[in-house]
Design a protein around this motif. Structure first.
Motif, mmCIF file in Angstrom:
data_model
loop_
_atom_site.group_PDB
_atom_site.id
_atom_site.type_symbol
_atom_site.label_atom_id
_atom_site.label_comp_id
_atom_site.label_asym_id
_atom_site.label_seq_id
_atom_site.Cartn_x
_atom_site.Cartn_y
_atom_site.Cartn_z
ATOM 1 N N ALA A 22 -21.623 -83.299 -89.279
ATOM 2 C CA ALA A 22 -21.956 -83.785 -87.937
ATOM 3 C C ALA A 22 -20.695 -83.950 -87.110
ATOM 4 C CB ALA A 22 -22.720 -85.105 -88.024
ATOM 5 N N ASP A 23 -20.820 -83.723 -85.798
ATOM 6 C CA ASP A 23 -19.718 -83.834 -84.836
ATOM 7 C C ASP A 23 -18.559 -82.902 -85.198
ATOM 8 O OD1 ASP A 23 -21.100 -85.783 -83.381
ATOM 9 O OD2 ASP A 23 -20.312 -87.403 -84.649
ATOM 10 N N THR A 24 -18.891 -81.752 -85.696
ATOM 11 C CA THR A 24 -17.876 -80.740 -86.002
ATOM 12 C C THR A 24 -17.794 -79.758 -84.846
ATOM 13 O OG1 THR A 24 -18.300 -80.958 -88.369
ATOM 14 C CG2 THR A 24 -17.179 -78.935 -87.628
ATOM 15 N N LEU A 25 -16.544 -79.437 -84.414
ATOM 16 C CA LEU A 25 -16.344 -78.471 -83.335
ATOM 17 C C LEU A 25 -16.606 -77.072 -83.867
ATOM 18 C CD1 LEU A 25 -15.397 -77.885 -80.432
ATOM 19 C CD2 LEU A 25 -13.063 -77.720 -81.340
ATOM 20 N N VAL A 26 -17.575 -76.413 -83.226
ATOM 21 C CA VAL A 26 -17.922 -75.048 -83.631
ATOM 22 C C VAL A 26 -17.043 -74.031 -82.894
ATOM 23 C CG1 VAL A 26 -19.766 -73.334 -83.689
ATOM 24 C CG2 VAL A 26 -20.255 -75.731 -84.164
ATOM 25 N N GLY A 27 -16.865 -74.267 -81.615
ATOM 26 C CA GLY A 27 -16.060 -73.381 -80.791
ATOM 27 C C GLY A 27 -16.143 -73.785 -79.347
ATOM 28 N N ARG A 28 -15.515 -72.981 -78.490
ATOM 29 C CA ARG A 28 -15.490 -73.281 -77.068
ATOM 30 C C ARG A 28 -15.886 -72.036 -76.298
ATOM 31 N NH1 ARG A 28 -11.466 -73.555 -72.899
ATOM 32 N NH2 ARG A 28 -11.890 -75.276 -71.445
ATOM 33 N N VAL A 29 -16.792 -72.214 -75.323
ATOM 34 C CA VAL A 29 -17.304 -71.130 -74.495
ATOM 35 C C VAL A 29 -16.800 -71.333 -73.075
ATOM 36 C CG1 VAL A 29 -19.378 -69.956 -73.663
ATOM 37 C CG2 VAL A 29 -19.345 -70.954 -75.956
ATOM 38 N N ASP A 30 -16.334 -70.287 -72.451
ATOM 39 C CA ASP A 30 -15.867 -70.381 -71.072
ATOM 40 C C ASP A 30 -17.087 -70.348 -70.162
ATOM 41 O OD1 ASP A 30 -14.550 -70.401 -68.742
ATOM 42 O OD2 ASP A 30 -13.285 -68.640 -69.149
ATOM 43 N N LEU A 31 -17.501 -71.548 -69.714
ATOM 44 C CA LEU A 31 -18.706 -71.643 -68.898
ATOM 45 C C LEU A 31 -18.467 -71.178 -67.480
ATOM 46 C CD1 LEU A 31 -19.991 -75.165 -70.104
ATOM 47 C CD2 LEU A 31 -20.585 -72.919 -71.008
ATOM 48 N N LYS A 32 -17.278 -71.455 -66.920
ATOM 49 C CA LYS A 32 -16.996 -71.083 -65.540
ATOM 50 C C LYS A 32 -16.967 -69.575 -65.346
ATOM 51 C CE LYS A 32 -14.465 -75.312 -64.461
ATOM 52 N NZ LYS A 32 -13.202 -75.896 -63.965
ATOM 53 N N GLU A 33 -16.620 -68.892 -66.409
ATOM 54 C CA GLU A 33 -16.619 -67.425 -66.302
ATOM 55 C C GLU A 33 -18.037 -66.911 -66.120
ATOM 56 O OE1 GLU A 33 -15.184 -63.545 -68.929
ATOM 57 O OE2 GLU A 33 -14.748 -65.575 -69.600
ATOM 58 N N CYS A 34 -18.983 -67.635 -66.693
ATOM 59 C CA CYS A 34 -20.379 -67.201 -66.575
ATOM 60 C C CYS A 34 -20.998 -67.724 -65.291
ATOM 61 C CB CYS A 34 -21.163 -67.657 -67.792
ATOM 62 S SG CYS A 34 -22.873 -67.066 -67.824
ATOM 63 N N LEU A 35 -20.827 -69.063 -65.015
ATOM 64 C CA LEU A 35 -21.383 -69.657 -63.795
ATOM 65 C C LEU A 35 -20.434 -70.746 -63.330
ATOM 66 C CD1 LEU A 35 -23.728 -69.748 -61.787
ATOM 67 C CD2 LEU A 35 -24.841 -71.423 -63.272
ATOM 68 N N GLN A 36 -19.779 -70.447 -62.183
ATOM 69 C CA GLN A 36 -18.703 -71.324 -61.717
ATOM 70 C C GLN A 36 -19.245 -72.715 -61.331
ATOM 71 O OE1 GLN A 36 -15.476 -70.561 -61.740
ATOM 72 N NE2 GLN A 36 -14.795 -72.505 -60.857
ATOM 73 N N SER A 37 -20.424 -72.753 -60.706
ATOM 74 C CA SER A 37 -20.965 -74.021 -60.193
ATOM 75 C C SER A 37 -22.111 -74.546 -61.061
ATOM 76 C CB SER A 37 -21.439 -73.831 -58.748
ATOM 77 O OG SER A 37 -22.429 -72.813 -58.707
ATOM 78 N N ALA A 38 -21.922 -74.502 -62.362
ATOM 79 C CA ALA A 38 -22.983 -74.980 -63.254
ATOM 80 C C ALA A 38 -23.086 -76.507 -63.170
ATOM 81 C CB ALA A 38 -22.712 -74.537 -64.683
ATOM 82 N N GLU A 39 -24.290 -77.015 -62.854
ATOM 83 C CA GLU A 39 -24.538 -78.454 -62.766
ATOM 84 C C GLU A 39 -25.329 -78.979 -63.957
ATOM 85 O OE1 GLU A 39 -26.525 -79.106 -59.128
ATOM 86 O OE2 GLU A 39 -24.828 -78.547 -57.859
#
Length: 868
Positions: A22-39
């Protein structure tokens, strides 16, 4: 980590171990590259959560059941209504040896970890140059992987944006401009270390950047003007008040360590106050604060930071201190002597005003004057009050003055303040200020004066008309006598009394009775006029009070009673309409001498007495005259009618009883009948007794051989030689024949009855005799011819003696034997008492030798009677 960059918005693959906690970091995804204004960011699989920076964590322990696991990250822009998805695949990583391209032949050793440095410090209002490096973060995994650094948080991508940034390859953190600590005392940023394919070998680092304070804010007072009050003549050290200042710089540092001081004082005289440098408390310094000299002080105070050092920043403020008045100045009269005039008999008139001087604050309790007359006003004829507007004393006459009594009055007036006097330091106690006032009384021609002006006259109730009850006269104040003065009563008043117009003698004109309507109050005020020769008049008042008298006779409230055979005393209660002391206690007396010998009275309480008969008096109706005497000696005659009835309850008495009047008693019908029946019964009893005494004597012939087979019945019942115990069972004797008896007035008789259950009875007469020797006439023996056989005697006595012997054996305490050893008187024929046994009361010795010649069976019978 293998990442498909061209497909980043659509699909991402992470190589992870097969077991994830539990609470293990799987990885990081660049969200802004996909959608800059993600709310809105969400995961389709609840086992994973996605942070705003694109970091993907497990929410619970996870095991990859298959070699591959997929889920979707959903991104939404609510305002633009744009939605995009990122497909994430988790692939179990292969177990293989480390890559040789980054492998290094090093010796294992303990090294300092550089990923978690200490918090950074940046000086407030720094002058640069900018960008200014403030810290560097590095990951130890950079030895084996290519690491890229990034950061987010306040000052980077949150307000104030662009204040800090981090170099991607080196991890150096830079500041781009100066910072105000009072606005932003510290920053917390999150640092990331990732590989080019998005894998994060390090947990995100929370790094704190603290802004070090600079003394760029001067202290300031919390109020523009401080106002305090202190009583005059306060002692040195008395706290007046406290000034408060604040500093916006960092607390508990030298930048906020403040010092206070007094810069100046107005008026510029001797310093009157001191100011504590650390606390700002103002205290009294001058031992004498006199409000009359300086009513207030103005202080200019300064506060400086850096503990008061010259290079510290400072601010000034104003303090106003008002001196409160105390009664330290006593009032004093402007004049010491006054004179005035007033006509005699004038009332409620102002005759003089006096004034005083007081240096205390006007209108305060310390200056308010309170006047008093110290001497010369014993009769309370004068009164002095204070005029609140002018503070003057107003002297008035409240009782008429008499010129003939005193032509002049001298008063001594003193003055004080409303507040108590407080002695100022280094001053002496002052005495009370006084002044004298001489009042001259002017003579005026006056009318007659009654002395006293109100006369109380007490009149006994029911006094005769014309009874003199007192005298009321007036005097001429000029001459001091009553000559030439006439009196009269004003009309329209109660007409109880009259007054003689020359002598002033007062007499009653009516019989004063408190039971009459207008006299129920018991008093009346009558105004009397006195007129002199000059026509001057004077008035006086006579108060006539009716004193209760002894006008009523005491009477008994209830006079008819019924007394039954229990002869319970009757409670007589009297009432008297008079008041004390002419009512209770009462005394009761029976006035008829004959009835007083039959009845008696005993006290119960003050109002009641008990009436009861003396002894056993005949039934009948008694009319008893009873006199009741009250406490004033007045006698009330009453007649009490008592029906002494042969009954249990008063309701049973029908009134048909004998009546006594004047001491004579008349017998009723039932009483006479009862007396006749009693006489007849007594006569019948006497006839019966005489018949019994005159009966003849029946003789029995007893043969000589009766002693050989039967018991000899004898009056001599003393025990024989072999009977040693007194507990002997008495024998019951019978005879075969019907029943013969010998009855004489002076002889003892024995009866023997066979078969009827009767016992042998013994009646004690003149002496002891045997059955064979009965005295008759001159005392010659008469023999009975009856003879008893042994068998008949045995059949009768054997079962009865056996029963008695059995009872004696069962009773260890010999109670049965004692019952038979009692002497019995004659109880009539057929008595169950039985014959007197061997233990008789008679102890005289007689010839019992014939008992030795009885048959052996009788000896056996005698032995059974002896207690074993």
């Amino acid at each position: 980590v293998l990442s498909l960059c061209c497909e980043a918005c659509k699909k991402v693959i992470f190589h992870v171990p097969s077991e994830l906690e539990a609470d293990t970091l799987v990885g990081r995804v660049d969200l802004k590259e996909c959608l800059q204004s993600a709310e809105f960011i969400s995961s389709s699989d609840g086992n994973f959560k996605v942070l705003e920076d694109g970091s993907v964590y497990t929410t619970s322990a996870l095991s990859l059941s298959a070699e591959k696991k997929t889920f979707t990250i959903l991104l939404k822009d609510i305002q633009e209504q744009v939605q995009k998805k990122i497909h994430v695949s988790l692939v179990e990583e292969e177990k293989k040896t480390p890559k040789t391209r980054h492998a290094r032949d090093t010796v294992l050793k303990r090294t300092k970890r550089r990923w978690g440095p200490i918090p950074s410090v940046m000086i407030e209002n720094s002058l640069g140059p900018f960008p200014l490096q403030i810290q560097q973060v590095q990951s130890d995994t950079a030895q084996n992987y290519t690491i890229y650094y990034s950061a987010s948080g306040p000052g980077i991508d949150q307000d104030p944006k662009g204040l800090f940034y981090i170099e991607r390859e080196t991890g150096n953190i830079f500041a781009t401009r100066a910072v105000d600590r009072e606005q932003y005392p510290s920053f917390q940023i999150i640092c990331f270390a990732t590989t080019p394919d998005g894998y994060s070998p390090e947990v995100p680092l929370v790094h704190t950047i603290r802004i070090e304070d600079d003394n760029d804010n001067a202290p300031y007072f919390t109020q523009d003007l401080f106002e305090f009050c202190v009583p005059e003549n306060s002692r040195p050290g008395v706290v007046v008040g406290k000034v408060i200042a604040e500093d916006r710089d960092e607390p508990y540092t030298l930048h906020t360590t403040l010092k206070y001081r007094i810069v100046s004082q107005t008026p510029p005289i001797t310093p009157a106050f001191s100011l504590h440098g650390d606390t700002g408390v103002i205290s009294v310094l001058l031992p004498q604060l006199d409000r009359e000299l300086v009513p207030s002080y103005t202080l200019l105070v300064e506060v400086r930071d850096m503990a008061g050092q010259p290079f510290g920043l400072c601010t000034t403020g104003t303090v106003v201190i008002k001196i409160e008045d105390t009664n330290d100045n006593a009032p004093s009269f402007k004049q010491l002597q006054y004179e005035t005039r007033v006509e005699e008999n004038r009332v409620s008139v102002e005759i003089l005003r006096v004034s005083v001087v007081d240096l205390d604050e006007p209108g305060s309790p310390g200056s308010g004057a309170v006047y008093e007359i110290i001497r010369g006003n014993d009769d309370q004829a004068f009164e002095i009050t204070t005029d609140k507007n002018t503070n003057e004393g107003i002297l008035c006459v409240v009782k008429g003055l008499d010129y003939e009594t005193a032509k002049q009055r001298v008063l001594v007036i003193g003055v004080n303040n409303e507040a108590p006097y407080l002695l100022a330091p280094h001053s002496q106690q002052l005495s009370q200020s006084t002044c004298s006032v001489t009042v001259h009384v002017l003579d005026v021609d006056e009318g007659p004066v009654f002395k006293p002006c109100l006369l109380r006259l007490d009149v006994k109730e029911c006094e005769d008309i014309g009874t003199a009850i007192g005298r009321y006269v007036a005097e001429d104040p000029e001459t001091g006598n009553s000559e030439g003065i006439r009196y009269r009563i004003q009309p329209g008043q109660c007409n109880w009394i009259n007054i003689d117009d020359r002598s002033g003698e007062v007499r009653t004109v009516r019989v004063l009775d408190r039971d009459i309507g207008e006299m129920r109050r018991g008093q009346c005020n009558v105004t009397v006029l006195a007129i002199d020769r000059n026509g001057k008049t004077g008035t006086g008042t006579i108060q006539v009070c009716i004193v209760p008298g002894n006008k009523n006779f005491p009477r008994i409230t209830q006079t008819d009673y019924i007394m039954c055979r229990d002869r319970k005393p009757i409670c007589l209660t009297a009432q008297d309409g008079d008041e004390a002391p002419y009512s209770a206690p009462f005394v009761y007396r029976i006035t008829d001498r004959n009835l007083a010998s039959m009845w008696k009275l005993t006290p119960h309480d003050d109002n009641s007495w008990y009436l009861s008969p003396k002894g056993d008096i005949p039934y009948g109706i008694y009319e008893i005259p009873v006199s009741v005497i009250d406490n004033g000696g007045k006698i009330g005659e009453n007649t009490v009618r008592v029906n002494l009835c042969d009954c249990v309850t008063p309701t049973e008495c029908d009134g048909r009883t004998r009546q006594l009047s004047g001491g004579n008693v008349t017998l009723g019908l039932w009483a006479i009948l009862a007396m006749i029946l009693g006489s007849l019964l007594l006569l019948l009893i006497l006839i019966t007794i005489c018949g019994c005494c005159g009966a003849g004597v029946m003789h029995r012939q007893v043969t000589d051989d009766c002693a050989n087979h039967n018991l000899i019945i004898s009056n001599t019942e003393a025990p024989g030689e072999e009977v040693m115990d007194h507990n002997i069972i008495p024998l019951q004797n019978t005879c075969d024949q019907g029943g013969y008896g010998v009855k004489t007035g002076e002889q003892q008789t024995f009866e023997m009855v066979k078969g009827r259950g009767h016992t042998l009875e013994s009646v004690k007469g003149g002496g002891h005799q045997t059955l064979g020797s009965v005295k008759e006439g001159g005392g010659q023996p008469m023999m009975d011819t009856c003879r008893y056989s042994y068998s008949e005697w045995h059949n009768f006595t054997h079962p009865r003696l056996g029963e008695k012997v059995h009872l004696c054996r069962q009773d260890e305490e010999q109670k049965h034997s004692e019952d038979y050893l009692l002497s019995y008187n004659y109880e009539g024929k057929g008595s169950l008492a039985g014959s007197v046994g061997c233990c008789s009361d008679q102890h005289e010795e007689e010839a019992l030798d014939f008992l030795d010649q009885l048959e052996p069976k009788f000896r056996t019978l005698a032995e059974t009677c002896i207690k074993r």
